[in-house]
Design an enzyme around this catalytic site. Structure first.
Site, short mmCIF file in Angstrom:
data_model
loop_
_atom_site.label_atom_id
_atom_site.label_comp_id
_atom_site.label_asym_id
_atom_site.label_seq_id
_atom_site.Cartn_x
_atom_site.Cartn_y
_atom_site.Cartn_z
N ARG A 87 0.83 -1.21 0.00
CA ARG A 87 0.00 0.00 0.00
C ARG A 87 0.86 1.26 0.00
NH1 ARG A 87 -4.84 -1.18 2.35
NH2 ARG A 87 -3.71 -2.42 3.90
N ARG A 109 -10.63 -8.03 9.02
CA ARG A 109 -10.47 -9.00 7.94
C ARG A 109 -11.42 -10.18 8.13
NH1 ARG A 109 -4.29 -8.21 8.16
NH2 ARG A 109 -4.07 -6.44 6.74
#
Ligand code: SF4
Length: 349
Positions: A87, A109
């Site tokens: 990222r 998640r």
């Protein structure tokens, strides 16, 4: 033995019989695991127990809000090869497994962790992920995450940290884990040795949300890591009914510092599906952070951060203490102290 079903929760006296069938539907959707170290901490007489709130499924999890997302922090958008999330330019996540010792009901998640969910890293996929790190010179830091990377065997973890130790441009290895509080007995000397990447600075970010999670056993496990030279950071999630009062947040941060864990992040709750009942609002978070600064040492101050939905990374969202005032020739700063009193500071140019 780890509890994995609503029926086992009922048998352990952790839920009343009449809730069992409703929670079967939740467990069919999101993984359940509650290891003994955490199950023992739950006060069965308290329907609002903060440990239970984090780990015992709730039918509210099936109510998905319109702004909630299956991948709230946008991992998928930034995954060039399986197991890697790239990222930011100088660091990557390496997701070793999709399994955890405990499944948190607010997990960001939650759509990808747990048995039967995609995402466990096979040996060929791990080799490919390591090749990706080798071939990208700008990667300075590798963050082992998951699931919980300490679920993997010490032997496998050692293979990974050894491989990272041999990559010259990687200088820092960081491990994100909940294992010291979930299954402290798994933080053996062997496991601690496996965490250290030779020649690299190794940090371990320990996820703790309530001071009661830091049991005597957990403190021993944490001391084992600190004594071995691992640098310990704390990451906590701001959770409604768990740590969203000034007193509880202060106790949590003080307990972490006393365990030689430097509070690093206080995460604002991510927009994970079915987690609205556990999220606070940002105004509340900022008020709590102000209060924390007024009440406790600088060592106890984490950065209050929001992972921007869509994969845009983290931003600090804590309160501001400095503003500009006046105009032109009289422009200056106004800075606020820990008591909330405002003071003039130097002209602004
Ligand atoms: S330990 Fe981390 S990854 Fe696992 S369920 Fe909890 S928040 Fe999610």
């Amino acid at each position: 033995m780890t509890i994995r079903t609503p029926a086992q929760l009922r048998e352990a006296g952790l839920i009343p019989p009449e809730r069992t069938s409703a929670l079967e539907a939740v467990a069919a959707r999101y993984a359940v695991a509650l290891p003994p170290a955490l199950a023992e901490l739950i006060d069965r007489g308290n329907p609002r127990d903060p440990i239970a709130r984090q780990f015992i499924p709730d039918s509210a999890e099936l109510k998905v809000q319109p702004d909630e997302l299956s991948d709230p922090i946008g991992d998928e958008t930034h995954s060039p090869v399986e197991g890697i999330v790239h990222r930011y330019p100088d660091r990557v996540l390496l997701k070793l497994t999709n399994v955890c010792a405990v499944y948190c009901r607010f997990c960001f998640r939650r759509e990808t962790v747990g048995p039967g969910k995609p995402g466990a890293l096979s040996r060929p996929a791990l080799a490919q992920a390591l090749d990706y790190i080798r071939s990208h010179q700008q990667i300075w830091e590798v963050i082992l995450t998951g699931g919980d990377p300490l679920v993997v065997s010490a032997r496998r973890l050692r293979e990974v940290t050894k491989a990272l130790g041999n990559i010259a441009h990687v200088k820092v290895v960081r491990i994100h884990t909940r294992m010291p509080v979930a299954e402290p007995e798994r933080i053996t000397k062997d496991a601690v040795r496996a965490m250290k990447a030779s020649g690299k600075a190794t940090y371990v970010a320990v996820h703790v949300n309530h001071p009661r999670e830091l049991t005597a056993q957990a403190r021993l496990a944490i001391a084992r890591m600190a004594d071995a030279g691992l640098v310990l950071l704390g990451q906590s999630v701001l959770l409604a009914g768990v740590n969203d009062t000034p007193e509880m947040l202060e106790q949590l941060m003080r307990a972490l510092v006393e365990c030689r864990i430097k509070p690093y992040y206080l995460h604002h709750g991510d927009l994970a599906p079915g987690t609205a009942h556990l999220r606070t609002d940002i105004d509340t978070g900022q008020t709590l952070m102000r209060s924390l600064r007024g009440r406790s040492s600088g060592l106890c101050q984490p950065a209050y951060v929001l992972d921007i939905p869509g994969g845009h990374g983290k931003s600090p969202i804590g309160p501001q203490y400095i503003t500009r005032a006046g105009e032109n020739g009289s422009a200056h700063y106004v800075v606020e102290d820990y008591n909330g009193c405002r003071h003039r500071y130097a002209p602004a140019r």
